[in-house]
Design a protein around this motif. Structure first.
Motif, PDB file in Angstrom:
ATOM      1  N   ALA A  89      52.695 -52.903  69.543  1.00 61.22           N
ATOM      2  CA  ALA A  89      53.726 -51.983  69.071  1.00 61.22           C
ATOM      3  C   ALA A  89      54.515 -51.452  70.258  1.00 61.22           C
ATOM      4  CB  ALA A  89      53.104 -50.827  68.299  1.00 61.22           C
ATOM      5  N   ILE A  90      55.814 -51.295  70.067  1.00 64.91           N
ATOM      6  CA  ILE A  90      56.678 -50.697  71.079  1.00 64.91           C
ATOM      7  C   ILE A  90      57.288 -49.438  70.482  1.00 64.91           C
ATOM      8  CG2 ILE A  90      58.641 -51.031  72.615  1.00 64.91           C
ATOM      9  CD1 ILE A  90      58.211 -53.993  72.461  1.00 64.91           C
ATOM     10  N   VAL A  91      57.098 -48.312  71.162  1.00 64.14           N
ATOM     11  CA  VAL A  91      57.583 -47.028  70.672  1.00 64.14           C
ATOM     12  C   VAL A  91      58.472 -46.379  71.715  1.00 64.14           C
ATOM     13  CG1 VAL A  91      55.528 -46.714  69.226  1.00 64.14           C
ATOM     14  CG2 VAL A  91      55.568 -45.763  71.541  1.00 64.14           C
ATOM     15  N   GLY A  92      59.228 -45.392  71.261  1.00 64.41           N
ATOM     16  CA  GLY A  92      60.125 -44.656  72.146  1.00 64.41           C
ATOM     17  C   GLY A  92      61.270 -44.058  71.349  1.00 64.41           C
ATOM     18  N   GLU A  93      62.067 -43.245  72.024  1.00 62.59           N
ATOM     19  CA  GLU A  93      63.198 -42.596  71.365  1.00 62.59           C
ATOM     20  C   GLU A  93      64.289 -43.601  71.020  1.00 62.59           C
ATOM     21  OE1 GLU A  93      63.939 -38.293  73.171  1.00 62.59           O
ATOM     22  OE2 GLU A  93      63.388 -39.714  74.752  1.00 62.59           O
ATOM     23  N   THR A  94      65.185 -43.180  70.148  1.00 64.93           N
ATOM     24  CA  THR A  94      66.344 -44.001  69.813  1.00 64.93           C
ATOM     25  C   THR A  94      67.151 -44.305  71.081  1.00 64.93           C
ATOM     26  OG1 THR A  94      66.487 -43.045  67.610  1.00 64.93           O
ATOM     27  CG2 THR A  94      68.476 -44.082  68.469  1.00 64.93           C
ATOM     28  N   GLY A  95      67.507 -45.572  71.264  1.00 63.24           N
ATOM     29  CA  GLY A  95      68.286 -45.966  72.430  1.00 63.24           C
ATOM     30  C   GLY A  95      67.467 -46.353  73.636  1.00 63.24           C
ATOM     31  N   ALA A 148      48.534 -51.088  65.098  1.00 63.77           N
ATOM     32  CA  ALA A 148      48.617 -51.744  66.413  1.00 63.77           C
ATOM     33  C   ALA A 148      47.257 -51.970  67.048  1.00 63.77           C
ATOM     34  CB  ALA A 148      49.489 -50.907  67.343  1.00 63.77           C
ATOM     35  N   ASP A 149      47.178 -53.014  67.868  1.00 64.18           N
ATOM     36  CA  ASP A 149      46.041 -53.219  68.768  1.00 64.18           C
ATOM     37  C   ASP A 149      46.363 -52.651  70.147  1.00 64.18           C
ATOM     38  OD1 ASP A 149      44.432 -54.795  66.914  1.00 64.18           O
ATOM     39  OD2 ASP A 149      45.957 -56.347  67.192  1.00 64.18           O
ATOM     40  N   ARG A 150      47.592 -52.895  70.611  1.00 64.37           N
ATOM     41  CA  ARG A 150      48.062 -52.324  71.870  1.00 64.37           C
ATOM     42  C   ARG A 150      49.414 -51.669  71.639  1.00 64.37           C
ATOM     43  NH1 ARG A 150      49.259 -55.556  76.201  1.00 64.37           N
ATOM     44  NH2 ARG A 150      49.623 -57.358  74.867  1.00 64.37           N
ATOM     45  N   VAL A 151      49.742 -50.715  72.520  1.00 64.13           N
ATOM     46  CA  VAL A 151      50.984 -49.951  72.384  1.00 64.13           C
ATOM     47  C   VAL A 151      51.706 -49.930  73.723  1.00 64.13           C
ATOM     48  CG1 VAL A 151      52.020 -47.722  71.791  1.00 64.13           C
ATOM     49  CG2 VAL A 151      49.952 -48.488  70.602  1.00 64.13           C
ATOM     50  N   GLY A 152      53.021 -50.225  73.685  1.00 64.57           N
ATOM     51  CA  GLY A 152      53.872 -50.086  74.852  1.00 64.57           C
ATOM     52  C   GLY A 152      54.883 -48.971  74.605  1.00 64.57           C
ATOM     53  N   VAL A 153      55.085 -48.130  75.590  1.00 68.32           N
ATOM     54  CA  VAL A 153      56.004 -46.995  75.469  1.00 68.32           C
ATOM     55  C   VAL A 153      57.215 -47.263  76.362  1.00 68.32           C
ATOM     56  CG1 VAL A 153      56.285 -44.492  75.714  1.00 68.32           C
ATOM     57  CG2 VAL A 153      54.055 -45.452  75.059  1.00 68.32           C
ATOM     58  N   MET A 154      58.409 -47.200  75.774  1.00 71.34           N
ATOM     59  CA  MET A 154      59.636 -47.456  76.528  1.00 71.34           C
ATOM     60  C   MET A 154      60.466 -46.190  76.651  1.00 71.34           C
ATOM     61  SD  MET A 154      60.994 -51.239  75.419  1.00 71.34           S
ATOM     62  CE  MET A 154      62.241 -51.177  76.720  1.00 71.34           C
ATOM     63  N   TYR A 155      61.126 -46.066  77.791  1.00 74.13           N
ATOM     64  CA  TYR A 155      62.042 -44.953  78.024  1.00 74.13           C
ATOM     65  C   TYR A 155      63.251 -45.467  78.777  1.00 74.13           C
ATOM     66  CZ  TYR A 155      63.993 -40.484  79.463  1.00 74.13           C
ATOM     67  OH  TYR A 155      64.842 -39.417  79.663  1.00 74.13           O
ATOM     68  N   LEU A 156      64.413 -45.325  78.199  1.00 75.70           N
ATOM     69  CA  LEU A 156      65.685 -45.673  78.824  1.00 75.70           C
ATOM     70  C   LEU A 156      65.665 -47.100  79.397  1.00 75.70           C
ATOM     71  CD1 LEU A 156      68.295 -44.039  78.995  1.00 75.70           C
ATOM     72  CD2 LEU A 156      67.734 -43.473  81.357  1.00 75.70           C
ATOM     73  N   GLY A 157      65.173 -48.032  78.581  1.00 79.18           N
ATOM     74  CA  GLY A 157      65.204 -49.435  78.951  1.00 79.18           C
ATOM     75  C   GLY A 157      64.023 -49.935  79.747  1.00 79.18           C
ATOM     76  N   GLN A 158      63.115 -49.041  80.138  1.00 78.88           N
ATOM     77  CA  GLN A 158      61.976 -49.447  80.956  1.00 78.88           C
ATOM     78  C   GLN A 158      60.663 -49.198  80.227  1.00 78.88           C
ATOM     79  OE1 GLN A 158      62.476 -47.238  84.633  1.00 78.88           O
ATOM     80  NE2 GLN A 158      63.725 -48.860  85.528  1.00 78.88           N
ATOM     81  N   LEU A 159      59.689 -50.033  80.518  1.00 78.11           N
ATOM     82  CA  LEU A 159      58.337 -49.849  79.998  1.00 78.11           C
ATOM     83  C   LEU A 159      57.607 -48.882  80.914  1.00 78.11           C
ATOM     84  CD1 LEU A 159      56.454 -50.995  77.732  1.00 78.11           C
ATOM     85  CD2 LEU A 159      55.603 -52.599  79.457  1.00 78.11           C
ATOM     86  N   VAL A 160      57.208 -47.718  80.371  1.00 80.93           N
ATOM     87  CA  VAL A 160      56.602 -46.693  81.223  1.00 80.93           C
ATOM     88  C   VAL A 160      55.089 -46.605  81.060  1.00 80.93           C
ATOM     89  CG1 VAL A 160      58.706 -45.311  81.297  1.00 80.93           C
ATOM     90  CG2 VAL A 160      57.012 -44.857  79.517  1.00 80.93           C
ATOM     91  N   GLU A 161      54.556 -47.142  79.969  1.00 77.77           N
ATOM     92  CA  GLU A 161      53.103 -47.155  79.794  1.00 77.77           C
ATOM     93  C   GLU A 161      52.739 -48.206  78.756  1.00 77.77           C
ATOM     94  OE1 GLU A 161      49.290 -44.098  79.352  1.00 77.77           O
ATOM     95  OE2 GLU A 161      51.339 -43.341  79.130  1.00 77.77           O
ATOM     96  N   ILE A 162      51.626 -48.876  78.965  1.00 80.11           N
ATOM     97  CA  ILE A 162      51.140 -49.876  78.017  1.00 80.11           C
ATOM     98  C   ILE A 162      49.625 -49.921  78.107  1.00 80.11           C
ATOM     99  CG2 ILE A 162      51.375 -51.815  79.633  1.00 80.11           C
ATOM    100  CD1 ILE A 162      52.217 -53.520  77.184  1.00 80.11           C
ATOM    101  N   GLY A 163      49.003 -50.058  76.963  1.00 80.55           N
ATOM    102  CA  GLY A 163      47.549 -50.108  76.939  1.00 80.55           C
ATOM    103  C   GLY A 163      47.045 -50.283  75.530  1.00 80.55           C
ATOM    104  N   SER A 164      45.749 -50.267  75.381  1.00 82.11           N
ATOM    105  CA  SER A 164      45.167 -50.369  74.053  1.00 82.11           C
ATOM    106  C   SER A 164      45.509 -49.126  73.248  1.00 82.11           C
ATOM    107  CB  SER A 164      43.649 -50.524  74.150  1.00 82.11           C
ATOM    108  OG  SER A 164      43.058 -49.316  74.612  1.00 82.11           O
TER     109      SER A 164
END
Length: 355
Positions: free
Chosen positions: A47-53, A224-240
């Motif tokens: 799963a990829i999460v984060g704010e709109t945009g 989800a099994d793993r989650v990636g967190v995006m902020y302003l176009g970049q991946l800032v954290e990823i893990g189980s």
């Protein structure tokens, strides 16, 4: 070592910004996705999460090569699809499908459901007319619709039923990867849990992978099994899932979790939701892009861009001070998110918004 089903290596996407009507010249670029790397294994849900945009949907489209990357590589089953010709991509399209956010806008209103579900079979020349009709009936049953629904048009269905049709269309060619681009955000709260449970059941039955884009952290934790967190176009954290929800190390991840609706209005946690507005993707901040909103920001954050660092096995965070981030305390996130809890969370959120 097992080859990932999908791998993104330093993928970026920039959209040029032009000035002038006659003598047009480029004056900048929207940095929609910047140097993102991630992997997706067979049978896994990322799963990829984060704010709109933040670039979630753009990343998903880059992964399927629905849009071309400005830089970087995308590998599908070990093959670099960024170098494939159109003729080489066509067979791979059968293995990667997408479920869109708006189930009405993604279905042709002039076609019956039977014609919609038959279309991918026709395009890829799968079977004959009789076998295609049987396949359409099978697909409808898989998503808990009846064979007679094949004669109806999209406007004759509810939002949840239309999304079931969209899911059935994605299943038509027996794909190995399905991208879910916020598949429940346009649905009533009473239907969201049903669709999420349907997606999980189908994955368990057919063993394909999901790249799941969502704003809903409760929904993401359920699937989800793993989650990636995006902020302003970049991946800032990823893990189980356990790493992200129980031990988030990036301040932005913690702020997102703190902002998630809680069915218990008396719930308290030690992190404030993120404040302020997201900066412009045309002129992002120097250094760490989150430093303009981060309560832990220091001079180093303004000057030096952090890279993803290993916090524990499979858990990475892009923060200079990730080891010093306060432990996130929120007992509510240790509760297993049953469909009933998902619904209570959504109902509470809608009531709070209406108050």
């Amino acid at each position: 070592m097992t080859t990932p089903l999908l791998e993104l290596r330093s993928v970026s996407k920039r959209y040029p910004v032009y000035d002038g009507m006659v003598l047009r010249r480029q004056v900048g670029a929207v940095q929609a996705v910047d140097n993102v790397s991630m992997t997706l294994m067979r049978g896994e849900t990322l799963a990829i999460v984060g704010e709109t945009g933040c670039g979630k949907s753009t990343t998903a489209r880059l992964a399927m090569r629905l849009i071309e990357a400005t830089a970087g590589q995308v590998f599908f089953e070990g093959q670099d699809i960024t170098r494939c010709t159109r003729a080489e991509m066509n067979p791979l399209r059968k293995s990667m499908q997408i479920v869109f956010q708006d189930p009405y806008a993604s279905l042709n209103p002039r076609m019956t459901v039977g014609e919609i579900l038959s279309e991918p079979l026709n395009v890829h020349r799968v079977g004959d007319a009789v076998s295609r009709k049987r396949r359409v009936e099978e697909l409808l049953r898989l998503v808990d619709l009846a064979p007679y629904h094949a004669e109806r048009y999209p406007h004759q269905f509810s939002g949840g039923q239309r999304q079931r049709v969209g899911i059935a269309r994605a299943l038509a060619l027996s794909p190995k990867l399905i991208v879910c681009d916020e598949p429940v955000s346009a649905l009533d709260v009473s239907i969201q849990a049903q669709i999420v449970n349907l997606l999980k059941d189908l994955q368990h039955r057919f063993d394909f992978s999901y790249l799941f884009i969502s704003h809903g952290l409760a929904v993401v934790r359920h699937i989800a099994d793993r989650v990636g967190v995006m902020y302003l176009g970049q991946l800032v954290e990823i893990g189980s899932k356990q790493d992200i929800y129980r031990n988030p190390r990036h301040p932005y991840t913690q702020a997102l979790l703190a902002a998630a609706p809680d069915p218990n209005p008396a719930a308290r946690h030690n992190v404030a939701p993120v404040a302020g507005d997201i900066p412009s993707a045309i002129n992002p901040p120097s250094g760490c892009r989150f430093h303009t909103r981060c309560p832990m920001a220091q001079d180093r954050c303004k000057a030096e861009t952090p890279t993803l660092r290993e916090m524990s096995t499979g858990h990475q965070a892009a923060c200079h001070f990730a080891e010093d981030t306060p432990v996130y305390e929120a007992a509510r996130h240790t509760q297993h998110p049953t469909p009933g809890l998902l619904m209570r969370q959504a109902i509470y959120a809608s009531r709070r918004a209406a108050a």
